[in-house]
Design a protein around this motif. Structure first.
Motif, mmCIF file in Angstrom:
data_model
loop_
_atom_site.group_PDB
_atom_site.id
_atom_site.type_symbol
_atom_site.label_atom_id
_atom_site.label_comp_id
_atom_site.label_asym_id
_atom_site.label_seq_id
_atom_site.Cartn_x
_atom_site.Cartn_y
_atom_site.Cartn_z
ATOM 1 N N LEU A 157 0.847 -1.191 0.000
ATOM 2 C CA LEU A 157 0.000 0.000 0.000
ATOM 3 C C LEU A 157 0.881 1.238 0.000
ATOM 4 O O LEU A 157 1.526 1.548 0.997
ATOM 5 N N LEU A 158 0.908 1.940 -1.131
ATOM 6 C CA LEU A 158 1.635 3.209 -1.222
ATOM 7 C C LEU A 158 0.655 4.323 -0.887
ATOM 8 O O LEU A 158 -0.082 4.812 -1.735
ATOM 9 N N ASP A 159 0.618 4.687 0.379
ATOM 10 C CA ASP A 159 -0.241 5.749 0.890
ATOM 11 C C ASP A 159 0.522 7.064 0.690
ATOM 12 O O ASP A 159 1.050 7.652 1.619
ATOM 13 N N GLU A 160 0.560 7.487 -0.555
ATOM 14 C CA GLU A 160 1.562 8.468 -0.990
ATOM 15 C C GLU A 160 1.322 9.876 -0.476
ATOM 16 O O GLU A 160 2.239 10.525 0.044
ATOM 17 N N ALA A 161 0.098 10.397 -0.641
ATOM 18 C CA ALA A 161 -0.164 11.787 -0.272
ATOM 19 C C ALA A 161 -1.659 11.991 -0.111
ATOM 20 O O ALA A 161 -2.467 11.379 -0.812
ATOM 21 N N GLY A 162 -2.030 12.877 0.823
ATOM 22 C CA GLY A 162 -3.426 13.190 1.051
ATOM 23 C C GLY A 162 -3.939 12.620 2.360
ATOM 24 O O GLY A 162 -3.222 11.932 3.088
ATOM 25 N N ARG A 163 -5.212 12.911 2.654
ATOM 26 C CA ARG A 163 -5.865 12.448 3.870
ATOM 27 C C ARG A 163 -6.723 11.230 3.529
ATOM 28 O O ARG A 163 -7.584 11.294 2.642
ATOM 29 N N HIS A 164 -6.505 10.146 4.279
ATOM 30 C CA HIS A 164 -7.123 8.871 3.927
ATOM 31 C C HIS A 164 -7.671 8.177 5.166
ATOM 32 O O HIS A 164 -7.142 8.344 6.273
ATOM 33 N N TYR A 165 -8.688 7.363 4.941
ATOM 34 C CA TYR A 165 -9.310 6.606 6.030
ATOM 35 C C TYR A 165 -9.543 5.179 5.567
ATOM 36 O O TYR A 165 -10.090 4.945 4.479
ATOM 37 N N TYR A 166 -9.134 4.223 6.394
ATOM 38 C CA TYR A 166 -9.321 2.800 6.117
ATOM 39 C C TYR A 166 -10.064 2.187 7.304
ATOM 40 O O TYR A 166 -9.674 2.388 8.451
ATOM 41 N N ARG A 167 -11.106 1.429 7.004
ATOM 42 C CA ARG A 167 -11.857 0.787 8.087
ATOM 43 C C ARG A 167 -12.129 -0.670 7.732
ATOM 44 O O ARG A 167 -12.578 -0.988 6.627
ATOM 45 N N ASN A 168 -11.854 -1.546 8.701
ATOM 46 C CA ASN A 168 -12.104 -2.981 8.545
ATOM 47 C C ASN A 168 -11.446 -3.545 7.282
ATOM 48 O O ASN A 168 -12.032 -4.388 6.583
#
Length: 334
Positions: A157-168
């Motif tokens: 997972l390349l969570d490169e830039a920005g605001r992010h939300y992951y659930r379950n």
């Protein structure tokens, strides 16, 4: 520590993902169906995304029927407000096998803001230690994933830039398998390590003390097949917090690594708060990691922070016909 309070608080402060005009005028989402068997609007996911107009201002719901979709998928920056949804992650699989480049190898790349992914498996099946092979790359703001399986080996997972939300979500990999410089909250996610040689769950890339980025894991679970560490610093100001998280004995006692650069020890922030399980004992953690967080952070973490999701769209209850350019049972793109 005010910066880390901001990291979690930003989920409360984000505006609604609906554009102002669409929120006022649209009672239903535009529906596009993807079905490999030819019974939908399109047989390929990328064709459905391509059908969305540039500078889109309406909520678009792309429903992906069960199947294995062997595609490299890109959501362009000029196509916001898309939801890509299966009905069950185990039966709706987006798969690729590219490798060697952290930017170009991703099976799914999200460049558009206000994107939501639901009930999908996103995987990169390439497996070789030391070779980058991304399953999911996100480089845009206000992106959320629910009930998804994100599978890979190195840099999953390349969570490169920005605001992010992951659930379950279930996220699996070996080397630095959650990496990048996003400002991201992982809630009730299951992290699973696979390494045969070395495993690091995170490689957060905050480059300066002014960047409001970092990874927060809240109420998560860590399991694995081999031992590993919680993280190492891709950037000199790397920030990661695990709170209320179950850690199995796969987590090595030292917990963290400085990636061979002792100078980063004084600039990173690695925090653990009320974690539990055999791997959560902090008594043998590296001495430069933060074993205890200031009271202001503890208080914030224990508050009800449900408002953080105010910017995330719920699943539409009503739909209207898709764009006129799309014809049912279209085969021109098969």
């Amino acid at each position: 520590m005010a910066a880390f309070i901001f990291l979690i608080a930003l989920f409360t402060l984000m505006p609604s993902t609906l554009p102002a005009d669409a929120a006022e005028t649209s009672e239903a989402a535009l529906l596009i169906t993807v079905d490999r068997s030819g019974k939908g609007n399109y047989e390929k996911i990328q064709d459905a995304i391509d059908a969305v107009p540039s500078n889109n201002k309406e909520v678009v719901f792309i429903l992906v029927k069960p199947g294995i979709y062997e595609e490299k998928i890109v959501v362009p920056a000029d196509k916001p407000f898309i939801t890509l949804s299966g009905s069950n992650a185990n039966s709706t699989i987006l798969t690729g096998n590219d490798s060697g480049n952290i930017i170009e190898s991703a099976t799914l790349t999200v460049l558009a803001s206000d994107f939501v992914g639901r009930y999908l498996t996103i995987q990169n099946t390439f497996r070789k230690h030391g070779v980058q092979a991304v399953a999911l790359r996100i480089s845009s703001d206000r992106v959320a994933f629910f009930e998804c399986r994100i599978l890979g080996y190195q840099d999953t997972l390349l969570d490169e830039a920005g605001r992010h939300y992951y659930r379950n979500c279930y996220i699996e990999g070996a080397v630095d398998f959650i990496c990048g410089n996003g400002a991201s909250l992982f809630e009730r996610c299951h992290l699973h390590t696979l390494s045969e040689e070395f495993s690091a769950i995170t490689a957060q890339r905050r480059e300066s003390p002014t960047e409001e980025t970092g990874f927060t894991f809240l109420g998560c679970k860590i399991t694995g097949e081999r031992t590993g560490i919680l993280g190492r610093p891709w950037g000199p100001y790397s920030r990661v917090v695990f709170a209320f998280t179950y850690m199995s004995n796969v987590i090595l006692p030292r917990g963290w690594d400085d990636w061979g650069d002792a100078s980063k020890r004084s600039t990173v922030f690695y925090g653990e708060y009320k974690c539990y399980g055999a791997g959560a004992n902090v008594s043998r953690r590296v001495e430069w990691s933060q074993k205890h967080m200031p009271e202001e952070v503890k208080l914030f973490l224990t508050k009800n922070i449900s408002g953080r999701r105010s910017w995330i769209r719920s699943t539409p209850k009503h739909f209207k016909k898709s764009f006129a350019a799309i014809s049912i049972n279209s085969t021109q793109h098969s």
